[in-house]
Design an enzyme around this catalytic site. Sequence first.
Site, PDB file in Angstrom:
ATOM      1  N   CYS A  44       0.953  -0.830   0.134  1.00  0.00           N
ATOM      2  CA  CYS A  44       0.028   0.239  -0.148  1.00  0.00           C
ATOM      3  C   CYS A  44       0.841   1.327  -0.370  1.00  0.00           C
ATOM      4  CB  CYS A  44      -1.340   0.561   1.132  1.00  0.00           C
ATOM      5  SG  CYS A  44      -2.758   0.952   1.001  1.00  0.00           S
ATOM      6  N   HIS A  55      -3.799  -5.352   1.110  1.00  0.00           N
ATOM      7  CA  HIS A  55      -2.982  -5.714   1.971  1.00  0.00           C
ATOM      8  C   HIS A  55      -2.788  -7.074   1.824  1.00  0.00           C
ATOM      9  CE1 HIS A  55      -2.635  -1.852   4.253  1.00  0.00           C
ATOM     10  NE2 HIS A  55      -3.065  -1.641   3.390  1.00  0.00           N
ATOM     11  N   GLU A  61      -1.789  -9.578   4.098  1.00  0.00           N
ATOM     12  CA  GLU A  61      -2.071  -9.883   5.171  1.00  0.00           C
ATOM     13  C   GLU A  61      -3.024  -9.538   6.337  1.00  0.00           C
ATOM     14  OE1 GLU A  61      -1.695  -5.271   5.504  1.00  0.00           O
ATOM     15  OE2 GLU A  61      -0.815  -6.981   4.278  1.00  0.00           O
TER      16      GLU A  61
END
Length: 182
Positions: free
Chosen positions: A73, A161, A163
């Site tokens: 990001c 993202h 994660e």
Amino acid sequence: MTRIVVVDNHGQFTHLEHRTLRDLGVDVELVDNETPLAETDADGYVLSGGPSMDRVGRAPEYIDADVPVLGICLGHQLIATELGGEVKSGEYGGYADVDVAIDDDTDPLVGSLAPETRVWASHADEVTKVPEGFERTASSDVCSVEAMGDTDRDLYGVQWHPEVAHTERGEELFENFIARCS
């Protein structure tokens, strides 16, 4: 054991990047983005997301570390900005599920996700032009540069993202990055 340092750009998900890498068996450390590169030692660096480019501290130093670097990001945008690409406000805005088309199935970071994947991303700001030496490796209907890579320098960035649980195959992306660092 592979050692990766996550550079914290004050993003809300940075701790999840650290945990995901730890759970994948990596020796991982989380450092503040004011930490000088010379005070770290790693086989790779992750430049985390964050609220704004004016809060990236010393994170740009890590781009020249001569080991693989993954920008997530804001980290993705930071790599683009520092190396001559362009970042602009996105038309789409906040967080949402996005279908991403993988444009290069040979790319070592995102190629295994081809032909497409579903991700959780914010498009308040986004890369609109990749730097010299980079290839766009993924795109979507809301963002023309969802991912980019320069395999010669082992520099990679994703707008999304990996994660977070909302991103399909996020761990696979991290595994691909770990393989570059090993």
